[in-house]
Each structure stands twice: as structure tokens, then as C-alpha cells.
Motif scaffolding. Structure first.
Motif, PDB file in Angstrom:
ATOM      1  N   UNK A   1       1.235  -1.302  -0.370  1.00  0.00           N
ATOM      2  CA  UNK A   1       0.116   0.021  -0.226  1.00  0.00           C
ATOM      3  C   UNK A   1       0.856   1.472   0.097  1.00  0.00           C
ATOM      4  N   UNK A   2       1.755   1.348   0.817  1.00  0.00           N
ATOM      5  CA  UNK A   2       2.603   2.302   1.192  1.00  0.00           C
ATOM      6  C   UNK A   2       4.522   1.914   1.191  1.00  0.00           C
ATOM      7  N   UNK A   3       4.926   2.147  -0.856  1.00  0.00           N
ATOM      8  CA  UNK A   3       6.179   1.843  -0.598  1.00  0.00           C
ATOM      9  C   UNK A   3       6.719   2.875  -0.281  1.00  0.00           C
ATOM     10  N   UNK A   4       8.337   2.279  -0.076  1.00  0.00           N
ATOM     11  CA  UNK A   4       9.189   3.595  -0.018  1.00  0.00           C
ATOM     12  C   UNK A   4       9.272   3.977  -1.857  1.00  0.00           C
ATOM     13  N   UNK A   5       8.825   5.655  -0.834  1.00  0.00           N
ATOM     14  CA  UNK A   5       9.393   6.535  -2.353  1.00  0.00           C
ATOM     15  C   UNK A   5      10.398   6.503  -2.738  1.00  0.00           C
ATOM     16  N   UNK A   6       9.989   6.477  -4.743  1.00  0.00           N
ATOM     17  CA  UNK A   6      10.625   6.194  -5.476  1.00  0.00           C
ATOM     18  C   UNK A   6      10.585   7.529  -6.455  1.00  0.00           C
ATOM     19  N   UNK A   7      11.719   7.969  -7.563  1.00  0.00           N
ATOM     20  CA  UNK A   7      11.175   9.003  -8.254  1.00  0.00           C
ATOM     21  C   UNK A   7      10.439   8.392  -9.213  1.00  0.00           C
ATOM     22  N   UNK A   8       9.919   9.473 -10.338  1.00  0.00           N
ATOM     23  CA  UNK A   8       9.363   9.343 -12.082  1.00  0.00           C
ATOM     24  C   UNK A   8      10.677   8.062 -12.027  1.00  0.00           C
ATOM     25  N   UNK A   9      10.492   7.435 -13.294  1.00  0.00           N
ATOM     26  CA  UNK A   9      11.806   7.261 -14.286  1.00  0.00           C
ATOM     27  C   UNK A   9      10.799   6.987 -15.725  1.00  0.00           C
ATOM     28  N   UNK A  10      12.219   7.383 -16.654  1.00  0.00           N
ATOM     29  CA  UNK A  10      11.479   6.951 -18.344  1.00  0.00           C
ATOM     30  C   UNK A  10      11.382   5.591 -18.444  1.00  0.00           C
ATOM     31  N   UNK A  11      10.395   5.367 -18.836  1.00  0.00           N
ATOM     32  CA  UNK A  11      10.239   3.816 -19.960  1.00  0.00           C
ATOM     33  C   UNK A  11      10.209   3.946 -21.580  1.00  0.00           C
ATOM     34  N   UNK A  12       9.892   2.758 -22.195  1.00  0.00           N
ATOM     35  CA  UNK A  12      10.367   2.715 -23.582  1.00  0.00           C
ATOM     36  C   UNK A  12       8.181   3.625 -24.319  1.00  0.00           C
ATOM     37  N   UNK A  13       8.013   3.182 -23.313  1.00  0.00           N
ATOM     38  CA  UNK A  13       6.569   2.859 -22.929  1.00  0.00           C
ATOM     39  C   UNK A  13       5.671   4.688 -22.614  1.00  0.00           C
ATOM     40  N   UNK A  14       6.926   5.371 -21.769  1.00  0.00           N
ATOM     41  CA  UNK A  14       6.527   6.584 -21.682  1.00  0.00           C
ATOM     42  C   UNK A  14       7.558   7.009 -19.836  1.00  0.00           C
ATOM     43  N   UNK A  15       6.767   8.282 -20.000  1.00  0.00           N
ATOM     44  CA  UNK A  15       6.718   8.210 -17.980  1.00  0.00           C
ATOM     45  C   UNK A  15       5.918   7.466 -16.814  1.00  0.00           C
ATOM     46  N   UNK A  16       6.843   6.648 -15.887  1.00  0.00           N
ATOM     47  CA  UNK A  16       6.380   6.166 -14.965  1.00  0.00           C
ATOM     48  C   UNK A  16       6.664   6.682 -13.527  1.00  0.00           C
ATOM     49  N   UNK A  17       5.197   7.903 -13.488  1.00  0.00           N
ATOM     50  CA  UNK A  17       5.149   8.700 -12.289  1.00  0.00           C
ATOM     51  C   UNK A  17       5.596   8.129 -10.729  1.00  0.00           C
TER      52      UNK A  17
END
Length: 703
Positions: free
Chosen positions: A320-336
Motif C-alpha cells: 500500500x505504501x512502498x518506499x518513495x521512488x522518483x519517476x522514471x522514463x520507460x520505452x512506453x512513457x514516463x512512469x510517475x
């Protein structure tokens, strides 16, 4: 051989050794010094085994070289010194292992303040490891006298070479009785407990990672050696501690105490997964995990499960509340908000726990709605195939477990201190975490179909994907796994299982209609497209009424679909450790030679033998055009049948080179049929052109 004409048999190293005042550095400058050492050059070995040379070699691998040296040559001599000390030459091993002053100089390397130079640490670990294997008694006796040895090694555990040194102590000591003494000594030093303490959230990530990997390797090594060394009846003390409920509880406490970091969760979960994993050999066990479901035969210590159970709520909170991760750029778009390693490892842990078929664990997972949350993630992260595989394994485990709920649970019969309990059976009340009731929410299969709404989710996701593709969009990345999940549900329904059938009948009327249409049309067509037939495309075009000849090769879509189906087969995290062949796979049994590879992919060959098909007619026409058939007689006879054959010949014996020599062959009386199955030539008929030699035209030999 080129060198047999070389009259100079003396090597350059021998010439150097004959010279007075030669130094060790001069010898180490020679390119063939290692070859000469391993070739047992007596003069060289006597020189290297001198006290001052051995002292210098040990100094080179334990002391930092001057910083003003050029970087590419700075560690040249330390590297050569390590190779000479570990060349596995008896004279050098005896000198290094028997001289306590040299061992003290080596041991002094550990007494430095961290961090150690990683290259020198690898030289030190390799040298000590070689001595442990070759001079076991002397080195073990020396190390046991050092009361702070384990503390110093763990102090430098951030260097991976120290992890290798610990594993050599566990795996390279022989014979078995001496190895057991070493294990007892390490246990007395509380090695496992101290490694577990390094898994605390406040520790350095590099230390956590190496400590986790060390614990995982100890588990696997201990289990493998316990299976191989049958003569040792005493249990492995390190493995006993690792599997104890107290130690597993301490590990979980260190994972969740304080600030929950992704590193501590991932490293700790890897140890839990190793404790829960089965040891299967060969490709068959590796690639077919999900289809076996709960039928996997392995032993899980109940203390591990009992320690994990109270912390399932903590793993639920991580989903439910995972450790915070920053957005990453993938081949299908930005994963927030990426899924993250922490949540992926939680999914792997849930899949492993469900595969144990422990009733109490399964009920707690249902109570926490863990499967519902994992399905939410499955449909949210449509491009994370690592997650998709774990969710598929969870569903397969639940369905397979329910298929045998009326029988004794094989997943529990191997658990210690746990009665074999089927779904819905009574257990002792008051036992924490083991209270079984008839509440549908506590039954995994009912939770999956009713609360998690698995059927409705499959239908909604499929329709949404079809809509996206109809608008020109891309096919979703989880559709392959969704197809396999749907097929697993259908297969269990076709088996006529009471529980699943009853649950399916409780679906809303419109949902049942959609499901029946989906199974009968959409899913069947998808499975048909995914079937690869390399010999004939008859099955792929069964609905086509075109009479033209079909290509004997599958189209590109079929090949791509088959490869996609192959790609989504399971690749576990311990792939490197589990990959390989066991002794049985090399046994000379023809029936088993391809068994390990039969399940990599299913390729069904379907050859249509109908002589009246268009393809067969075309093939026959082509053959008649190219091949001239023999004129066989109408009466078929076996050419190998014994027949009475009479020969009447009249030969005048002459010298071979007599020009007047002749051979006369009279009419041969043969039975009614020829020995080759043909009819004898009738009287009055002229000679037939049968392509056989005519002996009547035989010409005499001439010189």
C-alpha cells in the motif's frame, strides 16, 4: 615439432637464477615466471620458498603499493605475487601454511581499518582460501586461536572478498568430521546471528547486501552438502539456526524496525525466499514451476512460516505504501510511481507462501485482502512482466490447491509440527493464526472469485484491450499472462471441481453469459493463434475454404506469438544456482535423453496423411513427373523367399590368357518365377531390353 631443433634447453629464468644477486622483482618481470612455477621448475621453487622471498610475496598482497606509481602497473607485482602463492605447488603451500610468521603477516591485513582496498582484499581472500583447501588443519587451527577473527571479517563485510572467505570456510573444509568441527566453531561465534544483525535498516546498504547474499549462500550450500554427505548424521548447526523461528523473527524485526528502506526490505526478503525455495535440478524443474503448483515436493520448516505469519500485515503495508521512488522514463512513457523492487519482492514472497499451501498462511493472506491488492497492481502496471508472473503463480497455486482440497494436503504433510488439514477442516481453537472457519472470506478460492472478482476482471481487461487495439493502440503487455490465467481457470472448471463450479454458478447472470462467450469464442481463438504448427498450417486455416495450396511454413504472427509464449515462462531469481544438469540427466537411458527439454515449448506436429488432399495429389504428380517407376509384375512375391534354382552350365577350362578360351552358357532351367520376382522369358519372344548384361556376347580376353 619446431622446438625439437632448439639446442638451447635452458630457460631465461634458469640463467637468471644462476646469476649471483638476482632479486625477486627481476624474476617477476619475466613473462614465463608463472608457467615455470606451475611446471615445477625446481630451481625457481627453491628460490621462491626462501624466507625473504616468501615475506616479500606476502607483503606485496597485503600492503598498499606506493601511490606515485603509474596506475596500470601499480598492482602488477601484487597480482603476480598472488598467482605465485596460489599456484597450488606443494612446496609453496607447505612453506606458507607451516610458517606461523607468514600466517601472522597475512592475518594482520584484517586488522586494518575499513574500508579495505578491494583488489588487495581479493588477493588476501584467494590466498587464505587456497590454504584452507590445501593446508586445512594448520590454517583452521591458527584461525581458531584468533578470538576476533569472525569480528574482523564481518567488520570488512562491505568487501565482497570477505563474503567469499566465509563461504570457503563452510564449503572447502574436508573431511566431513573436520567440516562439522568448523561449523560448530562458527556457530559458537554466532556467525548467523551477527550476519542477521547487519540486516538492520540503519546499516550501510553495501553491508546489508553482502550479509544477505552470504546468508542465502550459506542456506543453499548447507542444504546441498546435507544431501550429498549422507554419512554425517549430525544436523548442520548453521542451517538449524537459520531456520529457527527465533532467527527468522529477528530478521523480520530488523527489516521493519525504524525507517523502512527499500534496501532492507529487498535484502531481507531475499533471505526469506531462499529459506522457502525448493531445490529442483535441471531445466524441467526450473521452467515448469507454475504448472506444478502445490504438488512440488519439498520440506519447509514450520518455524519459518510461523515467524513470517505475524508480519504479513507489514508486507501488506509495503504494497500500500512502498518506499518513495522518483519517476522514471520507460520505452512506453514516463512512469510517475514505479512499482519498485520492494513491492516486487513482496509479490514473490506471497507467491512462495501460497505454494506451501499452509492453511493458516493462506487464511491470513485472504483476511488481509492481499490477492485483491496484487491483482490491482497486475492491471495497473501493464508492462511489468516480473510482477505479472508472480501474480499468475499466486492464482495457479490457489486453483491447484482447491483442486485437491478433498485430499490430504501434500503441502502440509512435510511441515513439522503441523497436522495435515484440508480446506474447511477443523483445527484446535485458540491456536494463534490457525483458526479455521467456514467463512468464505477465509477460503482462498472463494476469496479469489468472489471478493477479488477474478472472472469479471479478466473480462473487463480483455474488452478494454480490444477497444484500445481497435483504435490503433498497442496490445497491453500483460495479455499473455492474462491468457494463461484464463486458461488455468477454464482447465479447473473443465475438471468438474465442486468448489470452483459452485462459485462460478454464483456469478451474476450477465457475467456468466459473457464468460461463456469469452471462453467459447475469444479465448479459443486466441489459443488457436498461439499454437505453432511447423509442418502444416491446416489447423491455422481450418475455417478457410480456399482450395489453393497453402504454404508449409507458419506466418510471422504465429512465430511471434509462440516466442512471446516462451518468453513469459518462469525465470526465477536463483536462476544461476538452479540452472544446470544433475547426474541423472547424463545417464544412458534413451527414453530420458530429451526429457529435460520437452517442456521448454510445446510444438505439435500434425501431418495430414489423407491421399485425397490437394497437397498429396500435387506431391504425387510431381513425383511421377520426376521419377520413372519400375515395371513390376502383377503378382507380388517376397524377393527373399527361398526358391529352388538349378543351373546347367558347360565351361571349358582354359588358361586365362589363352586366346581360344570361350565360355558357353546354355539355357538355364529355373522354377516358374525368377529369383527377382519377374516372369521368365517366354519362348519365341525376342530379347527384351531389361538393362541386364548379356553373357552370350562375351568376348574372349586378349593380351
Amino acid at each position: 615439432m619446431f622446438w625439437k631443433f632448439d639446442l638451447n634447453n635452458t630457460s631465461h629464468i634458469d640463467q637468471l637464477l644462476d646469476r649471483e644477486g638476482v632479486t625477486l622483482r627481476e624474476l617477476m618481470e619475466e613473462e614465463d615466471v608463472l608457467q615455470e612455477c606451475k611446471a615445477q621448475n625446481r630451481k625457481l621453487l627453491l628460490f621462491l620458498s626462501k624466507d625473504h622471498c616468501m615475506q616479500e610475496l606476502v607483503t606485496l598482497i597485503t600492503e598498499e603499493p606506493p601511490a606515485d606509481l603509474e596506475e596500470k602497473t601499480r598492482f602488477k607485482f601484487p597480482n603476480i605475487a598472488c598467482e605465485l602463492l596460489t599456484s597450488d605447488v606443494a612446496l609453496i603451500n607447505d612453506k606458507l601454511g607451516g610458517d606461523e610468521s607468514l600466517l601472522e603477516k597475512l592475518y594482520h591485513f584484517l586488522e586494518q581499518e575499513p574500508p579495505l582496498n578491494p583488489l588487495l582484499a581479493s588477493f588476501f581472500s584467494k590466498t587464505i582460501g587456497n590454504l584452507i583447501a590445501r593446508k586445512t588443519d594448520q590454517v583452521i587451527s591458527f584461525l581458531r586461536k584468533k578470538h576476533n577473527f569472525i569480528s574482523l571479517v564481518l567488520n570488512h563485510i562491505d568487501a565482497s572478498a570477505m563474503m567469499d572467505l566465509l563461504l570457503r570456510l563452510i564449503s572447502c573444509v574436508e573431511p566431513a568430521l573436520l567440516r562439522m568441527e568448523v561449523l560448530n566453531w562458527l556457530n559458537e561465534e554466532r556467525l548467523i546471528q551477527r550476519l542477521t544483525e547487519l540486516m538492520h535498516t540503519g546499516r550501510d546498504e553495501e553491508r546489508q547486501s553482502n550479509a544477505s547474499q552470504t546468508l542465502c549462500d550459506i542456506i543453499r550450500l548447507s542444504r546441498d552438502q546435507a544431501n550429498q554427505l549422507s554419512e554425517v548424521t549430525e544436523p548442520d548447526p548453521l542451517l538449524t539456526v537459520l531456520e529457527s523461528q527465533e532467527n527468522v523473527s529477528e530478521l523480520l524485526k530488523n527489516m521493519f524496525e525504524g525507517e523502512r528502506t527499500e534496501a532492507s526490505v529487498v535484502n531481507g526478503t531475499q533471505v526469506l525466499l531462499t529459506l522457502l525455495e525448493s531445490r529442483r535440478s535441471g531445466l524441467e524443474g526450473l521452467m515448469d514451476l507454475y504448472s506444478q503448483g502445490f504438488e512440488r515436493s519439498y520440506t519447509v520448516n514450520s518455524s519459518i512460516l510461523r515467524a513470517i505469519e505475524p508480519h504479513l500485515k507489514d508486507f501488506q503495508q509495503l504494497l500500500l505504501n512502498p518506499p518513495t521512488r522518483s519517476a522514471i522514463l520507460t520505452t512506453v512513457g514516463v512512469l510517475e510511481q514505479p512499482l519498485g523492487s520492494a513491492r516486487l519482492h513482496v509479490a514473490r514472497l506471497v507467491a512462495s507462501l501460497l505454494q506451501t499451501c499452509d492453511l493458516s498462511i493462506c487464511q491470513e493472506i485472504c483476511r488481509l485482502n492481499t490477492m485483491d491488492l496484487l491483482l490491482d497492481l497486475f492491471f495497473k502496471y501493464t508492462w511489468n512482466n516480473f510482477l505479472h508472473l508472480q501474480v499468475e503463480l499466486c492464482v495457479a497455486s490457489i486453483l491447484n490447491h482447491s483442486a485437491h482440497s478433498d485430499h490430504q494436503n501434500p503441502g502440509l504433510q512435510n511441515h513439522e509440527e503441523r497436522p495435515a488439514t484440508g480446506t474447511g477442516s477443523q483445527v484446535n481453537e485458540g491456536t494463534p493464526g490457525q483458526n479455521s472457519t467456514s467463512d468464505p472470506a477465509n477460503t482462498p478460492i472463494q476469496d479469489l472469485f468472489q471478493h477479488c472478482r477474478l472472472v469479471q476482471r479478466i473480462l473487463d481487461a480483455w474488452e478494454e484491450n480490444d477497444k484500445i487495439q481497435a483504435e490503433g493502440g498497442r496490445r497491453r503487455g500483460n495479455m499473455g499472462h492474462l491468457t494463461r490465467i484464463a486458461n488455468t481457470v477454464v482447465q479447473n472448471l473443465e475438471k468438474g471441481l465442486i468448489i470452483i463450479t459452485c462459485i462460478s454458478t454464483e456469478l451474476p447472470e450477465d457475467c456468466r453469459g459473457r464468460w461463456e462467450g469469452f471462453v467459447g469464442e475469444t479465448l479459443r481463438e486466441t489459443n488457436r493463434r498461439n499454437t505453432v504448427d511447423l509442418v502444416s498450417t491446416h489447423n491455422l486455416h481450418s475455417s478457410s475454404e480456399d482450395d489453393d495450396m497453402e504454404s508449409p511454413f507458419p506466418n510471422d504472427l504465429s512465430i511471434q506469438q509462440a516466442f512471446s509464449d516462451y518468453q513469459i515462462q518462469q525465470m526465477t531469481a536463483n536462476f544461476v544456482d538452479q540452472f544446470g544438469f544433475n547426474d541423472e540427466e547424463f545417464s544412458e537411458h534413451d527414453e530420458n535423453i530429451n526429457a529435460a527439454f520437452d517442456r521448454i515449448a510445446e510444438i505439435n506436429f500434425n501431418i495430414d496423411a489423407d491421399d485425397h488432399s490437394a497437397n498429396a495429389a500435387a506431391f504425387e504428380a510431381c513425383c511421377k513427373e520426376r521419377i520413372q517407376q519400375f515395371d513390376d509384375c502383377e503378382e507380388e512375391e517376397d524377393i527373399w523367399d527361398e526358391k529352388e534354382i538349378n543351373y546347367a552350365t558347360q565351361i571349358k577350362s582354359r588358361s586365362r590368357y589363352n586366346p581360344g578360351w570361350t565360355a558357353s552358357f546354355s539355357e538355364t532351367e529355373v522354377s516358374s518365377s525368377s529369383a527377382w520376382g519377374g516372369s521368365p522369358q517366354q519362348e519365341g519372344e525376342g530379347p527384351q531390353d531389361t538393362n541386364w548384361a548379356s553373357f552370350t556376347e562375351f568376348q574372349p580376353f586378349s593380351r
